[in-house]
Design a protein around this motif. Structure first.
Motif, short mmCIF file in Angstrom:
data_model
loop_
_atom_site.label_atom_id
_atom_site.label_comp_id
_atom_site.label_asym_id
_atom_site.label_seq_id
_atom_site.Cartn_x
_atom_site.Cartn_y
_atom_site.Cartn_z
N LEU A 30 0.96 -1.22 -0.15
CA LEU A 30 0.14 0.05 0.03
C LEU A 30 0.87 1.40 -0.13
CD1 LEU A 30 -2.97 1.00 0.39
CD2 LEU A 30 -2.51 1.25 2.82
N ALA A 31 1.99 1.30 0.79
CA ALA A 31 2.98 2.62 0.78
C ALA A 31 3.91 2.36 -0.01
CB ALA A 31 3.28 2.36 2.29
N ALA A 32 4.75 1.53 -0.31
CA ALA A 32 6.19 1.71 -0.81
C ALA A 32 5.94 1.88 -2.33
CB ALA A 32 6.69 0.24 -0.67
N PRO A 33 4.93 1.81 -3.07
CA PRO A 33 5.13 2.15 -4.67
C PRO A 33 5.26 3.52 -4.73
CG PRO A 33 3.36 0.47 -4.41
CD PRO A 33 3.69 0.81 -3.14
N ALA A 34 5.02 4.34 -3.75
CA ALA A 34 4.99 5.99 -3.72
C ALA A 34 6.74 6.10 -3.90
CB ALA A 34 4.46 6.71 -2.54
N ALA A 35 7.45 5.34 -3.41
CA ALA A 35 8.82 5.64 -3.41
C ALA A 35 9.33 5.14 -5.04
CB ALA A 35 9.81 4.71 -2.38
N ALA A 36 8.95 4.38 -5.63
CA ALA A 36 9.31 4.09 -6.91
C ALA A 36 8.89 5.23 -7.61
CB ALA A 36 8.63 2.78 -7.39
N SER A 37 7.70 5.47 -7.76
CA SER A 37 6.93 6.84 -8.38
C SER A 37 7.80 8.15 -8.21
CB SER A 37 5.73 7.18 -7.85
OG SER A 37 5.05 8.06 -8.66
N ALA A 38 8.43 8.36 -6.90
CA ALA A 38 9.02 9.53 -6.29
C ALA A 38 10.31 9.47 -7.12
CB ALA A 38 9.15 9.60 -5.03
N ASN A 39 10.75 8.27 -7.11
CA ASN A 39 12.39 8.14 -7.82
C ASN A 39 12.43 7.56 -9.23
OD1 ASN A 39 13.16 8.46 -5.10
ND2 ASN A 39 13.94 6.76 -4.73
N SER A 40 11.33 7.67 -9.82
CA SER A 40 11.57 7.10 -11.35
C SER A 40 12.08 8.11 -12.15
CB SER A 40 10.10 6.41 -11.93
OG SER A 40 9.30 7.59 -11.65
N PRO A 41 11.98 9.27 -11.87
CA PRO A 41 12.54 10.52 -12.74
C PRO A 41 14.08 10.52 -12.82
CG PRO A 41 10.76 11.41 -11.49
CD PRO A 41 11.26 10.07 -10.69
N VAL A 42 14.70 9.69 -11.77
CA VAL A 42 16.08 10.12 -11.47
C VAL A 42 16.85 9.91 -12.76
CG1 VAL A 42 18.21 9.12 -10.31
CG2 VAL A 42 15.86 9.60 -9.12
N LEU A 43 16.88 9.08 -13.71
CA LEU A 43 17.69 8.88 -14.64
C LEU A 43 17.06 9.38 -15.94
CD1 LEU A 43 18.92 5.12 -14.23
CD2 LEU A 43 20.09 7.24 -13.62
N ILE A 44 15.84 9.78 -16.15
CA ILE A 44 15.28 10.14 -17.23
C ILE A 44 14.69 11.56 -17.27
CG2 ILE A 44 14.15 8.03 -17.80
CD1 ILE A 44 11.57 8.65 -16.64
N LEU A 45 15.52 12.56 -16.44
CA LEU A 45 15.18 13.89 -16.50
C LEU A 45 15.12 14.56 -17.84
CD1 LEU A 45 16.18 15.20 -12.82
CD2 LEU A 45 13.87 15.00 -13.79
N LEU A 127 -2.11 7.14 1.46
CA LEU A 127 -2.15 5.62 1.61
C LEU A 127 -0.73 5.40 2.46
CD1 LEU A 127 -2.20 4.30 -2.03
CD2 LEU A 127 -4.12 4.73 -0.45
N ILE A 128 0.30 6.12 2.51
CA ILE A 128 1.62 5.99 3.44
C ILE A 128 0.91 6.08 4.91
CG2 ILE A 128 3.56 6.62 4.10
CD1 ILE A 128 4.32 7.44 1.23
N THR A 129 0.06 7.30 5.01
CA THR A 129 -0.21 7.49 6.40
C THR A 129 -1.15 6.38 7.07
OG1 THR A 129 0.02 10.01 6.08
CG2 THR A 129 -1.40 9.06 7.84
N ALA A 130 -2.18 5.81 6.15
CA ALA A 130 -2.92 4.68 6.57
C ALA A 130 -2.27 3.36 7.04
CB ALA A 130 -3.87 4.35 5.38
N ALA A 131 -1.19 3.38 5.98
CA ALA A 131 -0.35 1.88 6.27
C ALA A 131 0.70 2.31 7.58
CB ALA A 131 0.79 1.81 5.17
N MET A 132 1.24 3.37 7.76
CA MET A 132 1.82 3.32 8.92
C MET A 132 1.08 3.37 10.29
SD MET A 132 5.20 5.97 7.74
CE MET A 132 6.11 5.57 9.21
N GLY A 175 3.29 4.27 -9.23
CA GLY A 175 2.67 4.46 -7.93
C GLY A 175 1.53 3.83 -7.85
N GLY A 176 0.59 3.88 -9.00
CA GLY A 176 -0.65 3.39 -8.85
C GLY A 176 -0.88 1.65 -8.72
N VAL A 177 0.30 1.13 -8.72
CA VAL A 177 0.56 -0.33 -8.01
C VAL A 177 -0.35 -0.48 -6.73
CG1 VAL A 177 1.85 -2.37 -7.71
CG2 VAL A 177 2.04 -0.76 -9.82
N ALA A 178 0.06 0.56 -5.94
CA ALA A 178 -0.38 0.33 -4.46
C ALA A 178 -1.97 -0.02 -4.57
CB ALA A 178 -0.18 1.81 -3.96
#
Length: 408
Positions: A30-45, A127-132, A175-178
């Motif tokens: 529920l929470a972790a896909p947000a991290a993938a979404s946040a970091n996905s632009p690192v190499l494709i800016l 989603l992160i707040t709910a999970a934690m 992030g929609g995977v969550a």
């Protein structure tokens, strides 16, 4: 003679918490896909910038606005959770993620794309707040934050692969995977609305959002943003004193562990997100490695750091608090020092492992330290304000990287 008036106790009911226990794996999903979404632009800016007709440094606004919306969305979603319950929070969060993804997919320019990213981030914050709030222990919190680290580790490479195979817009939709976790969480968690509480403190919420917005802009516009943050902080402080049970409860701020824990989490997160966006550039400049080699090496380093962070979070219950803090501070200092001083490739990858270890283990253990003394009714608020400080680091880091490495 028997007493016919003896009180007969009703049969005990099974505890609701045991009946509605949510497996931690679903909470991590529920929470972790947000991290993938946040970091996905690192190499494709650069690709994102070209597609939107903007400079690479300007495209980092998509990262900054995501972190900003996560920061301001977290306490707001925590307030919603406290007042309206888990069901409403989860449904609104899902709607925001779906809407933001649709807007982002159709955006030809940077401005509407930023609006889509903000909606995605606000939903992810819920989603992160709910999970934690459903975690309940440092071990389970460690699984969730290690999930942040693992998916955050894979985010840059995943974003690059999806951008190459389809589009950078698909990379920002991961992030929609969550949402796959929603049915199980809603089935197993207690969705009973909380009892009626005091009226919503709209003034306190607005002042906090204004101050956070100004703080997010400090790395880009230091003097005006700092002045604006101070201008919002003064009336916010006065408001908190006049309404001690409002949006920012005085009792929480007076808890001995809350402010130090939240401040350290913000510092570690700032270091991590700064290094996350600068480390891919450093081997390129200092070693001449290819983008594929850098992405693969960084993935391995981040995964290693994430696994180690989960181990520390699990062991923290058997360790003294000073020892845990010493480990976090030592590793947190080593990461930027290594990045600044080493000219070789492998140690630069070690930087990523150290940084993600410090921030993931820190978020898990410090969240428990910060929120454990609070009453149950204030727990969502405590988690929301703690995560606000962590997400501020997620906003500061990319902006610092843009100023230092990407040239503005």
């Amino acid at each position: 003679m028997p007493d016919d008036t003896m009180e007969v106790k009703p049969p005990s009911k099974p505890p609701a918490a045991a009946q509605r226990h949510v497996p931690v794996g679903w909470l991590a999903l529920l929470a972790a896909p947000a991290a993938a979404s946040a970091n996905s632009p690192v190499l494709i800016l650069p690709d994102m910038a070209d597609s939107l007709g903007a400079r690479t440094a300007s495209a980092t606004w998509l990262v900054t606005v995501f972190a900003w919306a996560m920061a301001v969305g977290t306490p707001l979603m925590a307030g919603l959770l406290r007042r309206r319950g888990l069901g409403t929070t989860l449904k609104l969060s899902a709607a925001l993620i779906v809407t933001g993804t649709a807007v982002l997919a159709a955006s030809p320019w940077l401005s509407p794309a930023m609006a889509g990213r903000a909606a995605q981030a606000a939903g992810a914050a819920g989603l992160i707040t709910a999970a934690m709030s459903l975690a309940g222990s440092a071990r389970r919190m460690g699984v969730i934050t290690a999930g942040f680290g693992v998916l955050g580790a894979g985010g840059p490479l995943l974003g690059s692969v999806l951008a190459g195979a389809a589009s950078w817009r698909v990379s920002l939709a991961v992030g929609g995977v969550a949402l796959l976790a929603l049915p199980m969480v809603m089935r197993r968690a207690d969705l009973t609305p909380p009892p009626r509480s005091a009226p919503f403190d709209g003034r306190g919420a607005a002042l906090l959002v204004l101050m956070v917005t100004a703080l997010v802009l400090v790395p880009r516009y230091p003097l005006p943003a700092a002045a604006a943050a101070l201008a919002a902080a003064i009336p916010l402080t006065l408001h908190i004193r006049s309404r001690p049970t409002g949006f920012v409860p005085v009792s929480l701020l007076r808890t001995r562990a809350f402010i130090p824990s939240a401040a350290l989490a913000c510092t570690l997160a700032t270091s991590y997100f700064t290094l996350l966006f600068t480390v891919p550039q450093l081997p390129r400049e200092r070693t001449g490695w290819s983008a594929a080699a850098i992405g693969t090496g960084q993935l391995a380093a981040l995964l290693t750091g994430s696994v180690l962070s989960m181990a520390l979070a699990a062991a923290s219950a058997r360790m003294s608090r000073p020892r845990v803090l010493t480990i976090l501070l030592t590793v947190g200092v080593l990461a930027p020092l290594t990045a600044a001083l080493t000219p070789w490739g492998p140690p630069l990858l070690l930087v990523a492992a150290l940084a993600v270890f410090a921030t993931s283990a820190g978020q898990a253990t410090l969240a428990v330290y910060a929120t454990a003394p609070t009453p149950a009714g204030l727990r969502p608020t405590a988690i929301g304000l703690f995560n606000l400080c962590y997400q501020l680091g997620g906003a500061f880091g990319p902006a610092i990287a843009a100023a230092v490495v990407l040239g503005g």
